[in-house]
Write a protein that holds these residues in place. Structure first.
Motif, PDB file in Angstrom:
ATOM      1  N   MET A 162      -2.595   2.180  -2.209  1.00 18.71           N
ATOM      2  CA  MET A 162      -2.093   0.941  -2.750  1.00 18.71           C
ATOM      3  C   MET A 162      -0.672   0.653  -2.283  1.00 18.71           C
ATOM      4  SD  MET A 162      -3.670   0.509  -6.562  1.00 18.71           S
ATOM      5  CE  MET A 162      -2.736  -0.930  -6.858  1.00 18.71           C
ATOM      6  N   ILE A 163       0.048   1.682  -1.865  1.00 18.63           N
ATOM      7  CA  ILE A 163       1.395   1.418  -1.373  1.00 18.63           C
ATOM      8  C   ILE A 163       1.307   0.541  -0.140  1.00 18.63           C
ATOM      9  CG2 ILE A 163       3.409   2.510  -0.315  1.00 18.63           C
ATOM     10  CD1 ILE A 163       3.265   4.669  -2.308  1.00 18.63           C
ATOM     11  N   GLY A 164       0.165   0.433   0.424  1.00 20.97           N
ATOM     12  CA  GLY A 164      -0.044  -0.409   1.591  1.00 20.97           C
ATOM     13  C   GLY A 164      -0.696   0.409   2.684  1.00 20.97           C
ATOM     14  N   PRO A 165      -0.857  -0.198   3.831  1.00 18.58           N
ATOM     15  CA  PRO A 165      -1.507   0.511   4.930  1.00 18.58           C
ATOM     16  C   PRO A 165      -0.663   1.639   5.486  1.00 18.58           C
ATOM     17  CG  PRO A 165      -0.706  -1.609   5.666  1.00 18.58           C
ATOM     18  CD  PRO A 165      -0.495  -1.552   4.189  1.00 18.58           C
ATOM     19  N   GLY A 166       0.553   1.733   5.086  1.00 13.42           N
ATOM     20  CA  GLY A 166       1.416   2.807   5.564  1.00 13.42           C
ATOM     21  C   GLY A 166       2.594   2.257   6.332  1.00 13.42           C
ATOM     22  N   LYS A 167       3.619   3.061   6.407  1.00 15.85           N
ATOM     23  CA  LYS A 167       4.850   2.650   7.063  1.00 15.85           C
ATOM     24  C   LYS A 167       4.630   2.389   8.549  1.00 15.85           C
ATOM     25  CE  LYS A 167       8.781   4.498   5.325  1.00 15.85           C
ATOM     26  NZ  LYS A 167       9.908   5.431   5.167  1.00 15.85           N
ATOM     27  N   LYS A 168       3.743   3.168   9.181  1.00 17.45           N
ATOM     28  CA  LYS A 168       3.525   3.020  10.624  1.00 17.45           C
ATOM     29  C   LYS A 168       2.520   1.919  10.938  1.00 17.45           C
ATOM     30  CE  LYS A 168       4.711   7.755  11.663  1.00 17.45           C
ATOM     31  NZ  LYS A 168       4.256   9.058  12.102  1.00 17.45           N
ATOM     32  N   ALA A 169       1.461   1.771  10.137  1.00 17.20           N
ATOM     33  CA  ALA A 169       0.409   0.789  10.422  1.00 17.20           C
ATOM     34  C   ALA A 169       0.890  -0.647  10.235  1.00 17.20           C
ATOM     35  CB  ALA A 169      -0.807   1.040   9.542  1.00 17.20           C
ATOM     36  N   ASN A 170       1.613  -0.922   9.149  1.00 21.85           N
ATOM     37  CA  ASN A 170       2.126  -2.267   8.898  1.00 21.85           C
ATOM     38  C   ASN A 170       3.472  -2.141   8.172  1.00 21.85           C
ATOM     39  OD1 ASN A 170       2.627  -4.948   8.242  1.00 21.85           O
ATOM     40  ND2 ASN A 170       0.494  -5.381   7.744  1.00 21.85           N
ATOM     41  N   PRO A 171       4.534  -1.930   8.911  1.00 20.33           N
ATOM     42  CA  PRO A 171       5.827  -1.669   8.274  1.00 20.33           C
ATOM     43  C   PRO A 171       6.334  -2.827   7.417  1.00 20.33           C
ATOM     44  CG  PRO A 171       6.070  -1.831  10.663  1.00 20.33           C
ATOM     45  CD  PRO A 171       4.611  -1.861  10.366  1.00 20.33           C
ATOM     46  N   TYR A 172       6.024  -4.072   7.808  1.00 21.01           N
ATOM     47  CA  TYR A 172       6.501  -5.209   7.029  1.00 21.01           C
ATOM     48  C   TYR A 172       5.826  -5.266   5.657  1.00 21.01           C
ATOM     49  CZ  TYR A 172       7.878  -9.920   5.723  1.00 21.01           C
ATOM     50  OH  TYR A 172       8.379 -11.006   5.048  1.00 21.01           O
ATOM     51  N   LEU A 173       4.487  -5.114   5.606  1.00 21.65           N
ATOM     52  CA  LEU A 173       3.778  -5.107   4.327  1.00 21.65           C
ATOM     53  C   LEU A 173       4.235  -3.930   3.473  1.00 21.65           C
ATOM     54  CD1 LEU A 173       1.661  -6.213   2.392  1.00 21.65           C
ATOM     55  CD2 LEU A 173      -0.063  -4.878   3.613  1.00 21.65           C
ATOM     56  N   SER A 200       7.150  -2.527   3.463  1.00 16.27           N
ATOM     57  CA  SER A 200       8.487  -2.825   2.918  1.00 16.27           C
ATOM     58  C   SER A 200       8.401  -3.837   1.776  1.00 16.27           C
ATOM     59  CB  SER A 200       9.420  -3.334   4.016  1.00 16.27           C
ATOM     60  OG  SER A 200       9.020  -4.624   4.447  1.00 16.27           O
ATOM     61  N   LEU A 201       7.479  -4.806   1.851  1.00 10.22           N
ATOM     62  CA  LEU A 201       7.314  -5.777   0.766  1.00 10.22           C
ATOM     63  C   LEU A 201       6.761  -5.118  -0.495  1.00 10.22           C
ATOM     64  CD1 LEU A 201       5.921  -8.933   2.604  1.00 10.22           C
ATOM     65  CD2 LEU A 201       8.255  -8.498   1.806  1.00 10.22           C
ATOM     66  N   VAL A 202       5.809  -4.211  -0.320  1.00  7.40           N
ATOM     67  CA  VAL A 202       5.256  -3.503  -1.481  1.00  7.40           C
ATOM     68  C   VAL A 202       6.346  -2.686  -2.157  1.00  7.40           C
ATOM     69  CG1 VAL A 202       3.630  -1.724  -2.215  1.00  7.40           C
ATOM     70  CG2 VAL A 202       2.888  -3.477  -0.624  1.00  7.40           C
ATOM     71  N   VAL A 203       7.135  -1.977  -1.381  1.00  3.09           N
ATOM     72  CA  VAL A 203       8.204  -1.156  -1.946  1.00  3.09           C
ATOM     73  C   VAL A 203       9.260  -2.038  -2.604  1.00  3.09           C
ATOM     74  CG1 VAL A 203      10.074   0.437  -1.379  1.00  3.09           C
ATOM     75  CG2 VAL A 203       7.810   0.752  -0.381  1.00  3.09           C
ATOM     76  N   LYS A 204       9.564  -3.181  -2.014  1.00 10.21           N
ATOM     77  CA  LYS A 204      10.609  -4.060  -2.544  1.00 10.21           C
ATOM     78  C   LYS A 204      10.163  -4.803  -3.800  1.00 10.21           C
ATOM     79  CE  LYS A 204      13.504  -7.980  -1.189  1.00 10.21           C
ATOM     80  NZ  LYS A 204      13.789  -8.939  -0.125  1.00 10.21           N
ATOM     81  N   HIS A 205       8.917  -5.341  -3.811  1.00  5.60           N
ATOM     82  CA  HIS A 205       8.495  -6.241  -4.887  1.00  5.60           C
ATOM     83  C   HIS A 205       7.460  -5.669  -5.848  1.00  5.60           C
ATOM     84  CE1 HIS A 205      10.642  -9.503  -3.018  1.00  5.60           C
ATOM     85  NE2 HIS A 205       9.959  -9.386  -1.896  1.00  5.60           N
ATOM     86  N   MET A 206       6.652  -4.714  -5.417  1.00  4.15           N
ATOM     87  CA  MET A 206       5.475  -4.345  -6.195  1.00  4.15           C
ATOM     88  C   MET A 206       5.513  -2.927  -6.778  1.00  4.15           C
ATOM     89  SD  MET A 206       4.202  -7.249  -5.953  1.00  4.15           S
ATOM     90  CE  MET A 206       2.855  -6.945  -7.045  1.00  4.15           C
ATOM     91  N   MET A 207       6.645  -2.306  -6.787  1.00  2.00           N
ATOM     92  CA  MET A 207       6.767  -0.982  -7.397  1.00  2.00           C
ATOM     93  C   MET A 207       7.374  -1.142  -8.786  1.00  2.00           C
ATOM     94  SD  MET A 207       5.534   1.088  -5.153  1.00  2.00           S
ATOM     95  CE  MET A 207       6.081   2.728  -5.550  1.00  2.00           C
ATOM     96  N   HIS A 208       6.707  -0.601  -9.786  1.00  5.75           N
ATOM     97  CA  HIS A 208       7.211  -0.663 -11.153  1.00  5.75           C
ATOM     98  C   HIS A 208       8.192   0.480 -11.385  1.00  5.75           C
ATOM     99  CE1 HIS A 208       7.196  -1.519 -15.431  1.00  5.75           C
ATOM    100  NE2 HIS A 208       7.190  -0.213 -15.616  1.00  5.75           N
ATOM    101  N   GLY A 209       9.232   0.167 -12.121  1.00 10.43           N
ATOM    102  CA  GLY A 209      10.142   1.231 -12.527  1.00 10.43           C
ATOM    103  C   GLY A 209      11.249   1.491 -11.536  1.00 10.43           C
ATOM    104  N   ILE A 245       2.189  -1.966  -8.714  1.00 11.09           N
ATOM    105  CA  ILE A 245       1.630  -3.079  -9.472  1.00 11.09           C
ATOM    106  C   ILE A 245       0.528  -3.710  -8.615  1.00 11.09           C
ATOM    107  CG2 ILE A 245       2.171  -5.329 -10.492  1.00 11.09           C
ATOM    108  CD1 ILE A 245       5.083  -4.255 -10.759  1.00 11.09           C
ATOM    109  N   PRO A 246      -0.626  -4.082  -9.210  1.00  8.87           N
ATOM    110  CA  PRO A 246      -1.711  -4.684  -8.414  1.00  8.87           C
ATOM    111  C   PRO A 246      -1.222  -5.933  -7.659  1.00  8.87           C
ATOM    112  CG  PRO A 246      -2.475  -4.182 -10.612  1.00  8.87           C
ATOM    113  CD  PRO A 246      -1.002  -3.948 -10.614  1.00  8.87           C
ATOM    114  N   TYR A 247      -1.612  -6.031  -6.393  1.00  2.00           N
ATOM    115  CA  TYR A 247      -1.160  -7.142  -5.566  1.00  2.00           C
ATOM    116  C   TYR A 247      -2.241  -7.536  -4.572  1.00  2.00           C
ATOM    117  CZ  TYR A 247      -0.405  -3.734  -1.840  1.00  2.00           C
ATOM    118  OH  TYR A 247      -0.585  -2.768  -0.900  1.00  2.00           O
ATOM    119  N   ASN A 248      -2.077  -8.710  -3.988  1.00  2.00           N
ATOM    120  CA  ASN A 248      -2.928  -9.201  -2.915  1.00  2.00           C
ATOM    121  C   ASN A 248      -2.051  -9.260  -1.676  1.00  2.00           C
ATOM    122  OD1 ASN A 248      -3.745 -11.636  -1.175  1.00  2.00           O
ATOM    123  ND2 ASN A 248      -5.595 -11.187  -2.352  1.00  2.00           N
TER     124      ASN A 248
END
Length: 154
Positions: A1-12, A14-23, A84-87
């Motif tokens: 859920m953190i995303g496809p990974g830092k190497k596969a899609n670094p932009y996505l 970074s967005l998950v870490v910036k906006h979609m991490m609780h706490g 946090i769940p995201y699309n």
């Protein structure tokens, strides 16, 4: 859920870490806004699970893989339990916190109906004169400004 990974899609990623991490909250940060009576009001961290199931209180328990990937947020390493769940399409398009939840019971339908048929916003104002003898009929003003809709009629 953190995303496809830092190497596969670094932009996505970074967005998950910036906006979609609780706490972080709980033992890592008792002063977080989500803390109520010593625990997170949003029930984070969530537990790892292999399948998405219908949870208690109409919220689903989403699949959360224990893939050992972590991201550093607020000085702490957080894993998939904190996402946090995201699309991903919405997240990439808006670059903003977009929480996505499954609505699958009658409570969700009732909530959406009530929200859609809430009515338009209203404002009540008065232009007053300097006459101290001018009276205001607050009851009739309230009744004139009231909105009755099918949702409120019982």
């Amino acid at each position: 859920m953190i995303g496809p990974g830092k190497k596969a899609n670094p932009y996505l990623y970074s967005l998950v870490v910036k906006h979609m991490m609780h706490g972080p909250c709980g033992e890592m940060n008792f002063s977080n806004l989500c803390m109520r009576e010593g625990r997170c009001k949003n029930y984070y961290p969530k537990s790892f699970t292999e399948y998405t199931t219908h949870g208690k209180g109409s919220y689903p328990n989403y699949r959360r893989r224990n893939d050992m990937r972590t991201a550093k947020v607020g000085g702490h390493l957080l894993d998939n339990c904190w996402v946090i769940p995201y699309n991903s399409t919405s997240l990439l398009q808006f670059n903003y916190h977009v929480n996505v939840e499954i609505c699958c019971n009658i409570k969700a339908v009732k909530y959406l109906y009530k929200y859609v048929h809430k009515g338009h916003d209203k404002v009540m104002f008065r232009i007053a004169s300097d006459n101290p003898g001018s009276d205001v009929d607050e009851i009739s003003n309230f009744q004139n400004a009231r909105w009755m809709s099918p949702v409120k009629v019982t």
